[in-house]
Design a protein around this motif. Sequence first.
Motif, mmCIF file in Angstrom:
data_model
loop_
_atom_site.group_PDB
_atom_site.id
_atom_site.type_symbol
_atom_site.label_atom_id
_atom_site.label_comp_id
_atom_site.label_asym_id
_atom_site.label_seq_id
_atom_site.Cartn_x
_atom_site.Cartn_y
_atom_site.Cartn_z
ATOM 1 N N LEU A 16 1.119 -1.241 -0.178
ATOM 2 C CA LEU A 16 -0.062 0.237 0.112
ATOM 3 C C LEU A 16 0.688 1.075 0.121
ATOM 4 N N SER A 17 0.368 2.287 -0.217
ATOM 5 C CA SER A 17 1.146 3.733 -0.719
ATOM 6 C C SER A 17 0.551 4.201 0.128
ATOM 7 N N GLN A 18 1.384 5.674 1.157
ATOM 8 C CA GLN A 18 0.962 6.219 2.181
ATOM 9 C C GLN A 18 -0.261 6.778 1.456
ATOM 10 N N GLU A 19 -0.299 7.025 0.871
ATOM 11 C CA GLU A 19 -2.429 7.926 -0.169
ATOM 12 C C GLU A 19 -3.341 6.598 -0.109
ATOM 13 N N GLU A 20 -2.712 5.421 -0.460
ATOM 14 C CA GLU A 20 -3.821 3.826 0.047
ATOM 15 C C GLU A 20 -4.158 4.216 1.317
ATOM 16 N N LEU A 21 -3.514 4.100 1.983
ATOM 17 C CA LEU A 21 -3.239 3.544 3.356
ATOM 18 C C LEU A 21 -4.442 4.358 4.529
ATOM 19 N N ALA A 22 -3.975 6.097 3.743
ATOM 20 C CA ALA A 22 -4.407 6.817 4.125
ATOM 21 C C ALA A 22 -6.440 7.215 4.099
ATOM 22 N N GLU A 23 -6.519 6.762 2.632
ATOM 23 C CA GLU A 23 -7.743 6.857 2.260
ATOM 24 C C GLU A 23 -8.914 5.587 3.144
ATOM 25 N N LYS A 24 -8.015 4.633 3.549
ATOM 26 C CA LYS A 24 -8.883 3.402 4.258
ATOM 27 C C LYS A 24 -8.454 3.640 5.436
ATOM 28 N N ILE A 25 -8.251 4.540 6.182
ATOM 29 C CA ILE A 25 -8.599 5.293 7.800
ATOM 30 C C ILE A 25 -8.467 6.734 7.159
ATOM 31 N N TYR A 26 -8.686 6.659 6.757
ATOM 32 C CA TYR A 26 -9.712 8.396 6.440
ATOM 33 C C TYR A 26 -9.106 9.638 7.215
ATOM 34 N N TYR A 41 1.094 10.752 16.870
ATOM 35 C CA TYR A 41 1.401 9.602 17.050
ATOM 36 C C TYR A 41 -0.399 9.699 16.789
ATOM 37 N N PRO A 42 -0.972 7.955 16.355
ATOM 38 C CA PRO A 42 -2.406 7.967 15.849
ATOM 39 C C PRO A 42 -3.517 7.786 17.211
ATOM 40 N N ASP A 43 -4.010 8.560 17.233
ATOM 41 C CA ASP A 43 -5.797 8.603 18.282
ATOM 42 C C ASP A 43 -5.963 7.116 18.439
ATOM 43 N N ILE A 44 -6.341 6.667 18.996
ATOM 44 C CA ILE A 44 -7.110 4.793 19.210
ATOM 45 C C ILE A 44 -7.713 4.132 18.419
ATOM 46 N N HIS A 45 -8.928 5.375 17.457
ATOM 47 C CA HIS A 45 -9.961 4.856 16.422
ATOM 48 C C HIS A 45 -8.749 4.498 15.042
ATOM 49 N N SER A 46 -8.110 5.791 15.326
ATOM 50 C CA SER A 46 -6.878 5.490 14.102
ATOM 51 C C SER A 46 -5.919 4.080 13.982
ATOM 52 N N LEU A 47 -5.483 3.681 15.215
ATOM 53 C CA LEU A 47 -4.850 2.892 15.950
ATOM 54 C C LEU A 47 -6.265 1.547 15.243
ATOM 55 N N LEU A 48 -7.208 1.098 15.725
ATOM 56 C CA LEU A 48 -7.673 0.346 15.054
ATOM 57 C C LEU A 48 -8.365 -0.021 14.374
ATOM 58 N N LEU A 49 -8.454 1.110 13.676
ATOM 59 C CA LEU A 49 -8.157 1.037 11.923
ATOM 60 C C LEU A 49 -7.350 0.355 11.427
ATOM 61 N N LEU A 50 -6.467 0.576 12.017
ATOM 62 C CA LEU A 50 -5.171 0.015 11.079
ATOM 63 C C LEU A 50 -4.749 -1.245 11.555
ATOM 64 N N SER A 51 -4.965 -1.049 13.184
ATOM 65 C CA SER A 51 -4.873 -3.217 13.769
ATOM 66 C C SER A 51 -6.192 -3.751 12.480
ATOM 67 N N SER A 52 -6.997 -3.303 12.318
ATOM 68 C CA SER A 52 -8.127 -4.502 11.421
ATOM 69 C C SER A 52 -7.080 -4.276 9.890
#
Length: 195
Positions: A16-26, A41-52
């Motif tokens: 994934l490019s940075q842009e593609e990952l950014a789209e997936k986690i808004y 540092y990502p917030d908890i919502h972003s951390l949960l999306l990243l782990s998913s």
Amino acid sequence: MELANQIKKYRTIMNLSQEELAEKIYVTRQTISNWENNKSYPDIHSLLLLSSIFNISLDQLVKGDVKIMQEEINKEELRKFNQYGVILTPLLILVTVSPVPLVVFLGYYGLIAFGILFVVAMYFAIKIEKYKKNNNIQTYREIMAFVEGKRLDEIEKAKEYEKRPYQKVLSALIGGIVAFLISVMFMWLLERFGF
């Protein structure tokens, strides 16, 4: 922090490019870049999306960072403990030596000033005792280890634990003697100056 490396590693594994990952986690591509370069540092919502998205547990994602965060929390507690100690020391000295001069020079107003000083000193003493209780430290050696950011091993901890009852009795005895001496001195001054 390890999280920056983890995000970059799993993003690369998933091609994934940075842009593609950014789209997936808004978030924006710049946000991903900041995370990967330890600028934010990502917030908890972003951390949960990243782990998913990476299909890993949150623990795997933030591995190593939890220990670093705990060390930062411990450093903050240590800083507060030391700060309260610095404040308490002169207050205890003042509480010990000020009652007689305050009463002699200010009369009953001196008692009020002493009472306020005593209450403030006890506030900081209670704060320190709370830190000691929360971190299970009571003996001088345990306190010194805590202040240095260290922990005693189990054998040393057991030895120090055995000393605690004796130290409590000794502290109470010394406190009683000091209070008695202050009271005698206080009464002597009151009689001498005719209060």
